[in-house]
Design a protein around this motif. Structure first.
Motif, PDB file in Angstrom:
ATOM      1  N   GLN A 127       0.814  -1.217   0.000  1.00  0.00           N
ATOM      2  CA  GLN A 127       0.000   0.000   0.000  1.00  0.00           C
ATOM      3  C   GLN A 127       0.849   1.269   0.000  1.00  0.00           C
ATOM      4  O   GLN A 127       0.563   2.196  -0.766  1.00  0.00           O
ATOM      5  CB  GLN A 127      -0.956  -0.015   1.203  1.00  0.00           C
ATOM      6  N   PRO A 128       1.902   1.384   0.824  1.00  0.00           N
ATOM      7  CA  PRO A 128       2.768   2.570   0.710  1.00  0.00           C
ATOM      8  C   PRO A 128       3.410   2.708  -0.664  1.00  0.00           C
ATOM      9  O   PRO A 128       3.583   3.830  -1.162  1.00  0.00           O
ATOM     10  CB  PRO A 128       3.818   2.344   1.805  1.00  0.00           C
ATOM     11  N   TYR A 129       3.773   1.584  -1.297  1.00  0.00           N
ATOM     12  CA  TYR A 129       4.347   1.661  -2.650  1.00  0.00           C
ATOM     13  C   TYR A 129       3.314   2.130  -3.666  1.00  0.00           C
ATOM     14  O   TYR A 129       3.612   2.937  -4.555  1.00  0.00           O
ATOM     15  CB  TYR A 129       4.896   0.292  -3.050  1.00  0.00           C
ATOM     16  N   ALA A 130       2.070   1.629  -3.535  1.00  0.00           N
ATOM     17  CA  ALA A 130       1.013   2.056  -4.450  1.00  0.00           C
ATOM     18  C   ALA A 130       0.685   3.541  -4.285  1.00  0.00           C
ATOM     19  O   ALA A 130       0.297   4.215  -5.247  1.00  0.00           O
ATOM     20  CB  ALA A 130      -0.248   1.208  -4.240  1.00  0.00           C
ATOM     21  N   GLN A 131       0.851   4.070  -3.071  1.00  0.00           N
ATOM     22  CA  GLN A 131       0.596   5.489  -2.809  1.00  0.00           C
ATOM     23  C   GLN A 131       1.801   6.375  -3.111  1.00  0.00           C
ATOM     24  O   GLN A 131       1.725   7.590  -2.930  1.00  0.00           O
ATOM     25  CB  GLN A 131       0.171   5.667  -1.353  1.00  0.00           C
ATOM     26  N   GLY A 132       2.900   5.772  -3.524  1.00  0.00           N
ATOM     27  CA  GLY A 132       4.088   6.532  -3.870  1.00  0.00           C
ATOM     28  C   GLY A 132       4.956   6.916  -2.691  1.00  0.00           C
ATOM     29  O   GLY A 132       5.886   7.718  -2.839  1.00  0.00           O
ATOM     30  N   LYS A 133       4.684   6.342  -1.510  1.00  0.00           N
ATOM     31  CA  LYS A 133       5.481   6.672  -0.321  1.00  0.00           C
ATOM     32  C   LYS A 133       6.790   5.889  -0.253  1.00  0.00           C
ATOM     33  O   LYS A 133       7.709   6.290   0.443  1.00  0.00           O
ATOM     34  CB  LYS A 133       4.657   6.415   0.941  1.00  0.00           C
ATOM     35  N   LEU A 134       6.835   4.732  -0.933  1.00  0.00           N
ATOM     36  CA  LEU A 134       8.031   3.899  -0.946  1.00  0.00           C
ATOM     37  C   LEU A 134       8.435   3.615  -2.382  1.00  0.00           C
ATOM     38  O   LEU A 134       7.585   3.529  -3.274  1.00  0.00           O
ATOM     39  CB  LEU A 134       7.791   2.573  -0.210  1.00  0.00           C
ATOM     40  N   SER A 135       9.719   3.424  -2.593  1.00  0.00           N
ATOM     41  CA  SER A 135      10.216   3.017  -3.905  1.00  0.00           C
ATOM     42  C   SER A 135      10.117   1.493  -4.032  1.00  0.00           C
ATOM     43  O   SER A 135       9.797   0.789  -3.069  1.00  0.00           O
ATOM     44  CB  SER A 135      11.662   3.469  -4.088  1.00  0.00           C
ATOM     45  N   GLU A 136      10.406   0.987  -5.239  1.00  0.00           N
ATOM     46  CA  GLU A 136      10.364  -0.459  -5.436  1.00  0.00           C
ATOM     47  C   GLU A 136      11.359  -1.168  -4.535  1.00  0.00           C
ATOM     48  O   GLU A 136      11.054  -2.205  -3.933  1.00  0.00           O
ATOM     49  CB  GLU A 136      10.664  -0.804  -6.898  1.00  0.00           C
ATOM     50  N   GLN A 137      12.542  -0.606  -4.407  1.00  0.00           N
ATOM     51  CA  GLN A 137      13.581  -1.226  -3.592  1.00  0.00           C
ATOM     52  C   GLN A 137      13.198  -1.256  -2.119  1.00  0.00           C
ATOM     53  O   GLN A 137      13.373  -2.276  -1.441  1.00  0.00           O
ATOM     54  CB  GLN A 137      14.902  -0.473  -3.782  1.00  0.00           C
TER      55      GLN A 137
END
Length: 257
Positions: A127-137
Motif C-alpha cells: 500500500q505505501p508503494y502504491a501510494q508513492g510513499k516507498l520506492s520499489e527497492q
C-alpha cells in the motif's frame, strides 16, 4: 497443337520478391517502433533507484517463473505436504485422497498460515508503494524482512549454524542472515519437523497393524494379508477421533507466527 510458352524465371522471382516485401513492410515498421522503446532506464533519487516499466514487467515475469520454487522454499507448504503424504501412507491407502486434493488442501493451509505475513506486507510495503510513499527497492526490502522473520522463527539454530559455517559468512545479528544461508537452513529444519510430526502420526496406525497381525498369526491365518483386515479398523479409528481436524489443528499450531 497447343504449345506452352516458356516461363521467364526472372519475372517469377521478381513477382515473389515484391509480394514478400509488401507482406514484411508492416512488421518492419512495427519492429522499428518497438526498438525505439528503451528496455532499461533507471532514475536515482537520493539513495533510491526507480526503474522503467519495461524492466518491471520483465522482473514480474521472472518472479512468476520461479514462484513454485519460492512457494516451497519460503512458506509453510513443505511441512504441510510432507505430513499429509505420511498420513496417507500410514492409513494404508496411498492414492486416496488423490494428489490434487492433497496439494489443494496443503495450499489452502499454507495460505491460512501465511495470511498474517501477507496482510502485514500489504500494510507496510504494497500500500505505501502504491501510494508513492516507498520506492520499489524499499517495498521489496521490507517484504523480504517480514518473510525472513517468519522463516527465522521456524528454523533451528543448529541448521543456521551449519549453513553459516558452510558458506563462511560472518553474521552480526539475527536480521543479517542472507537468504543464501536462511533458505537451505529453513528447508532442512522444515523437513526435520515434518518427519517428527509424521512419526507421531504413524504410531497409532502401526499399533493397529501389529494387533491385527498378531491376532491373525494366533489364529493360523498365514495367507491372509494383515493390511486387508487392518484397513477398515484404521479408517474407523481415524474417523472416530476426528483425525482430519486433529491433523490440521496440530499442523497450523506448530508454526510460530
Amino acid at each position: 497443337m497447343y504449345t506452352r510458352k516458356p516461363v521467364n524465371s526472372c519475372s517469377v522471382f521478381c513477382r515473389h520478391l515484391i509480394v514478400l516485401i509488401l507482406l514484411v513492410a508492416p512488421f518492419t515498421q512495427a519492429f522499428a517502433e518497438i526498438q525505439s522503446i528503451p528496455l532499461l532506464t533507471a532514475q536515482q533519487t537520493g539513495s533510491t533507484i526507480s526503474y522503467s516499466l519495461s524492466i518491471k514487467i520483465i522482473a514480474v515475469m521472472a518472479i512468476l517463473t520461479i514462484l513454485p520454487a519460492l512457494l516451497i522454499t519460503t512458506t509453510a507448504f513443505t511441512r504441510i505436504i510432507i505430513v499429509m503424504s505420511i498420513l496417507r501412507q500410514a492409513i494404508g491407502i496411498p492414492n486416496v485422497p488423490s494428489n490434487q486434493i492433497m496439494i489443494g488442501l496443503s495450499l489452502i493451509m499454507t495460505l491460512f498460515v501465511m495470511m498474517p505475513i501477507v496482510q502485514k506486507a500489504n500494510d507496510v510495503s504494497i500500500q505505501p508503494y502504491a501510494q508513492g510513499k516507498l520506492s520499489e527497492q524499499q517495498a521489496f526490502e521490507s517484504s523480504i524482512t517480514l518473510l525472513k522473520t517468519f522463516m527465522m522463527k521456524q528454523t533451528r539454530k543448529s541448521d543456521l549454524k551449519l549453513f553459516t559455517d558452510l558458506s563462511k559468512t560472518k553474521i552480526d545479528s539475527k536480521s543479517d542472515y542472507p537468504l543464501l544461508v536462511l533458505m537451505p537452513a529453513y528447508i532442512t529444519s522444515e523437513l526435520k519437523t515434518a518427519f517428527e510430526i509424521g512419526f507421531l502420526i504413524f504410531l497409532p496406525f502401526l499399533i493397529i497393524d501389529l494387533v491385527v497381525s498378531s491376532i491373525l498369526m494366533s489364529m493360523g491365518m498365514m495367507m491372509l494379508s494383515p493390511m486387508v483386515i487392518s484397513l477398515p479398523f484404521k479408517l474407523l479409528f481415524f474417523v472416530l477421533v476426528d483425525g482430519w481436524s486433529l491433523v490440521v489443528t496440530s499442523l497450523i499450531s506448530s508454526f510460530r507466527t
